[in-house]
Write a protein that holds these residues in place. Structure first.
Motif, PDB file in Angstrom:
ATOM      1  N   VAL A 120      45.573  36.727  42.795  1.00 11.92           N
ATOM      2  CA  VAL A 120      46.068  38.101  42.993  1.00 11.92           C
ATOM      3  C   VAL A 120      44.905  39.092  42.889  1.00 11.92           C
ATOM      4  O   VAL A 120      44.781  40.025  43.704  1.00 11.92           O
ATOM      5  N   ILE A 121      44.036  38.892  41.889  1.00 13.15           N
ATOM      6  CA  ILE A 121      42.868  39.776  41.724  1.00 13.15           C
ATOM      7  C   ILE A 121      41.964  39.689  42.952  1.00 13.15           C
ATOM      8  O   ILE A 121      41.513  40.697  43.499  1.00 13.15           O
ATOM      9  N   TYR A 122      41.721  38.453  43.398  1.00 18.29           N
ATOM     10  CA  TYR A 122      40.849  38.247  44.567  1.00 18.29           C
ATOM     11  C   TYR A 122      41.420  38.926  45.807  1.00 18.29           C
ATOM     12  O   TYR A 122      40.705  39.662  46.507  1.00 18.29           O
ATOM     13  N   PHE A 123      42.696  38.705  46.090  1.00 20.02           N
ATOM     14  CA  PHE A 123      43.286  39.277  47.299  1.00 20.02           C
ATOM     15  C   PHE A 123      43.427  40.801  47.207  1.00 20.02           C
ATOM     16  O   PHE A 123      43.405  41.487  48.233  1.00 20.02           O
ATOM     17  N   SER A 124      43.576  41.330  45.992  1.00 20.27           N
ATOM     18  CA  SER A 124      43.614  42.790  45.829  1.00 20.27           C
ATOM     19  C   SER A 124      42.275  43.413  46.228  1.00 20.27           C
ATOM     20  O   SER A 124      42.237  44.461  46.882  1.00 20.27           O
ATOM     21  N   ILE A 125      41.177  42.753  45.855  1.00 20.61           N
ATOM     22  CA  ILE A 125      39.844  43.255  46.223  1.00 20.61           C
ATOM     23  C   ILE A 125      39.626  43.138  47.726  1.00 20.61           C
ATOM     24  O   ILE A 125      39.106  44.052  48.369  1.00 20.61           O
ATOM     25  N   THR A 126      40.039  42.002  48.300  1.00 17.77           N
ATOM     26  CA  THR A 126      39.784  41.774  49.728  1.00 17.77           C
ATOM     27  C   THR A 126      40.561  42.745  50.636  1.00 17.77           C
ATOM     28  O   THR A 126      40.171  42.937  51.792  1.00 17.77           O
ATOM     29  N   LEU A 127      41.634  43.343  50.128  1.00 21.63           N
ATOM     30  CA  LEU A 127      42.349  44.349  50.917  1.00 21.63           C
ATOM     31  C   LEU A 127      41.400  45.484  51.304  1.00 21.63           C
ATOM     32  O   LEU A 127      41.372  45.928  52.456  1.00 21.63           O
ATOM     33  N   PHE A 128      40.602  45.939  50.335  1.00 20.99           N
ATOM     34  CA  PHE A 128      39.681  47.052  50.577  1.00 20.99           C
ATOM     35  C   PHE A 128      38.427  46.572  51.318  1.00 20.99           C
ATOM     36  O   PHE A 128      37.879  47.296  52.148  1.00 20.99           O
ATOM     37  N   THR A 129      37.999  45.333  51.009  1.00 14.46           N
ATOM     38  CA  THR A 129      36.868  44.754  51.754  1.00 14.46           C
ATOM     39  C   THR A 129      37.191  44.703  53.242  1.00 14.46           C
ATOM     40  O   THR A 129      36.360  45.031  54.087  1.00 14.46           O
ATOM     41  N   SER A 130      38.417  44.280  53.570  1.00 15.67           N
ATOM     42  CA  SER A 130      38.836  44.149  54.967  1.00 15.67           C
ATOM     43  C   SER A 130      38.838  45.491  55.688  1.00 15.67           C
ATOM     44  O   SER A 130      38.421  45.583  56.848  1.00 15.67           O
ATOM     45  N   VAL A 131      39.304  46.533  54.996  1.00 18.51           N
ATOM     46  CA  VAL A 131      39.349  47.875  55.602  1.00 18.51           C
ATOM     47  C   VAL A 131      37.948  48.338  55.977  1.00 18.51           C
ATOM     48  O   VAL A 131      37.668  48.716  57.116  1.00 18.51           O
ATOM     49  N   PHE A 132      37.031  48.279  55.001  1.00 15.80           N
ATOM     50  CA  PHE A 132      35.680  48.789  55.237  1.00 15.80           C
ATOM     51  C   PHE A 132      34.909  47.918  56.229  1.00 15.80           C
ATOM     52  O   PHE A 132      34.119  48.422  57.024  1.00 15.80           O
ATOM     53  N   SER A 133      35.147  46.608  56.177  1.00 10.29           N
ATOM     54  CA  SER A 133      34.491  45.692  57.115  1.00 10.29           C
ATOM     55  C   SER A 133      34.927  45.987  58.542  1.00 10.29           C
ATOM     56  O   SER A 133      34.099  46.008  59.473  1.00 10.29           O
ATOM     57  N   MET A 134      36.221  46.223  58.737  1.00 13.76           N
ATOM     58  CA  MET A 134      36.746  46.481  60.076  1.00 13.76           C
ATOM     59  C   MET A 134      36.196  47.793  60.648  1.00 13.76           C
ATOM     60  O   MET A 134      35.894  47.882  61.841  1.00 13.76           O
ATOM     61  N   VAL A 135      36.033  48.813  59.784  1.00  9.51           N
ATOM     62  CA  VAL A 135      35.473  50.089  60.244  1.00  9.51           C
ATOM     63  C   VAL A 135      34.051  49.880  60.768  1.00  9.51           C
ATOM     64  O   VAL A 135      33.688  50.351  61.847  1.00  9.51           O
ATOM     65  N   LEU A 136      33.252  49.133  60.011  1.00  8.02           N
ATOM     66  CA  LEU A 136      31.879  48.840  60.432  1.00  8.02           C
ATOM     67  C   LEU A 136      31.859  48.001  61.710  1.00  8.02           C
ATOM     68  O   LEU A 136      31.034  48.221  62.600  1.00  8.02           O
ATOM     69  N   ASN A 137      32.769  47.041  61.813  1.00  8.64           N
ATOM     70  CA  ASN A 137      32.864  46.221  63.025  1.00  8.64           C
ATOM     71  C   ASN A 137      33.177  47.086  64.243  1.00  8.64           C
ATOM     72  O   ASN A 137      32.586  46.929  65.307  1.00  8.64           O
ATOM     73  N   GLY A 138      34.140  47.980  64.082  1.00  5.10           N
ATOM     74  CA  GLY A 138      34.535  48.849  65.182  1.00  5.10           C
ATOM     75  C   GLY A 138      33.406  49.755  65.637  1.00  5.10           C
ATOM     76  O   GLY A 138      33.250  50.027  66.826  1.00  5.10           O
TER      77      GLY A 138
END
Length: 462
Positions: free
Chosen positions: A364-382
């Motif tokens: 749960v802790i890991y996936f909670s962190i990855t929610l925000f990692t995914s957002v910022f990663s996708m912005v940079l990808n775009g």
């Protein structure tokens, strides 16, 4: 009808926001069905194979998944370039990018297939996966999975084109069909050919190839006829920007696949096949919030590319704030999942799997962190700013196995070791990605202002 309704909700907004909203609405429906199909596939696969054999199957499929990185990031690079070219209606450059991508993929696929054919005969697969299964069945399973995933790898640019054209819902429809069609034979196999990994391999890796072939042929004959691949349009020299961007994506991609594929291989060798099944099922269960977020993020990727190309920084900042709020809401959903994990698993797989509470909390802790990692990663990808991502991802990939083995053998943390290491990398990425976004936006927003000042100075001088 749905598109008309979404348009009415977005009245006064830009066309880009309308497309994003429409893609999200339709994609949620398609991905929801796809998730149900995926869970049903797991359930019937466990009836087809026992937990140990299913664990070996997962180890095989995840190990062979490294095929997806062989495109050296071309799929993501193509997605960004298609978004740029179609935004300005530059169909000639788009056709060159598409043709060059397929040409490079073909050049990669043929030698890899020949090398694998040689390696297949001499490899001791029971030793590699630490099993004692029938040698012939194991060999046929590995060969089928490899060939099936290699063909899917060659055919996947059609999804990148749809995504770049901001038609994410159509890409999701393809994925749904690729998931659903194998389910029917798997249900039959679970009744009549129990214990056959080869049958499962045929259903899950070969049948989706036919779906991709049909979609590719139909789309290039209809709505994408203007950018249909052609040998005459293959031009690697003119596609330098595509390959430069693709290589950065490749580094990020290879790091991600390496972390994913080695996880189940480590568990198989250190703990056994049954623990692979436990870890995989728990991982799938808690990753559902990430899947929900990925539906939203997938629709925003090409929209960010479009906005960045047109210097619409106000829209970019507003969208980032919106996505962070959505990630916070999904974090609350993840906590609810933790409370329901035991009853859900009893309903899903019965009493076959015992769910460790500590492992569930750490996930749960890991996936909670990855929610925000995914957002910022996708912005940079775009925005096509992938260099820092590539460097950090490469470093964490190199450190992953030594750190996990250190946790297992010196601290004796068992399966938890893999999640501790992954959570550490995700936490580092959150801070680095966010800092990189702020730096890029400040730099890009400053550039037009400097150009305006310079033009005024020239005008005043004259």
């Amino acid at each position: 009808m749905l598109k008309g309704y979404i348009n009415s909700l977005s009245e006064g907004n830009k066309e880009r926001t309308t497309k994003v909203n429409f893609n999200i609405a339709v994609s949620f429906i398609l991905r929801a069905v796809s998730i149900v199909v995926s869970f049903l596939t797991i359930s019937f696969s466990l009836k087809l194979l026992d937990t140990n054999k299913y664990g070996v199957w997962l180890a095989i499929s995840s190990t062979v998944s490294w095929i997806s990185i062989l495109d050296i990031g071309l799929a993501n690079g193509l997605r960004n370039k298609i978004a740029e070219y179609l935004a300005v209606k530059n169909y000639e450059e788009a056709k060159i990018a598409v043709s060059s991508t397929y040409a490079i993929l073909f050049i990669i696929v043929v030698p890899i297939l020949l090398l694998f054919a040689v390696f297949l005969k001499f490899a001791n697969w029971n030793s590699i996966f630490n099993t004692k299964l029938n040698e012939r069945e194991l060999l046929l399973t590995v060969a089928t999975v490899f060939i099936g995933l290699l063909m899917q790898f060659f055919l996947k640019p059609i999804s990148s084109i749809l995504q770049g054209d901001q038609k994410i819902y159509k890409a999701n429809l393809i994925q749904l069909l690729c998931n659903f069609i194998p389910l029917i034979p798997i249900i039959c196999f679970s009744k009549y050919v129990r214990g056959s990994m080869f049958a499962l391999a045929i259903a899950q890796t070969i049948l989706p190839v036919f779906v991709l072939i049909v979609y590719t042929l139909v789309l290039f004959q209809t709505q994408y006829s203007r950018i249909k691949p052609s040998l005459k349009q293959v031009n690697l020299a003119k596609s330098k920007s595509l390959f430069g961007l693709s290589f950065a994506f490749f580094i990020v991609q290879i790091a991600g696949v390496f972390l994913y594929s080695t996880t189940e291989l480590i568990i198989t060798r250190e703990f056994g096949g049954s623990d692979v099944t436990l870890f995989n099922l728990l991982f799938k269960y808690f990753s559902t919030t990430g899947l929900i977020l990925s539906i939203i993020l997938a629709t925003y990727w090409s929209a960010f590319t479009n906005a960045f190309a047109l210097n619409d920084f106000t829209w970019i900042r507003a969208s980032i704030r919106k996505l962070v709020k959505i990630a916070c809401l999904l974090l609350a959903v993840t906590l609810v999942q933790l409370l329901l994990v035991v009853p859900v698993f009893k309903l899903w797989v019965g009493d076959k799997i015992h769910v460790p509470f500590t492992l569930s909390v750490i996930l749960v802790i890991y996936f909670s962190i990855t929610l925000f990692t995914s957002v910022f990663s996708m912005v940079l990808n775009g925005m096509g700013k992938v260099k820092v991502q590539a460097i950090v991802s490469l470093i964490t990939a190199i450190l992953h196995i030594p750190v996990v083995l250190f946790f297992i053998r010196h601290f004796h943390w068992g399966l938890n070791s893999l999640v501790y290491a992954s959570a550490l990398w995700a936490l580092i990425q959150v801070f680095v990605w966010r800092k990189e976004i702020n730096s890029v936006l400040k730099l890009e927003e400053k550039a037009p202002e400097e150009e305006l000042v310079n033009s005024e100075l020239v005008f005043n001088t004259k």
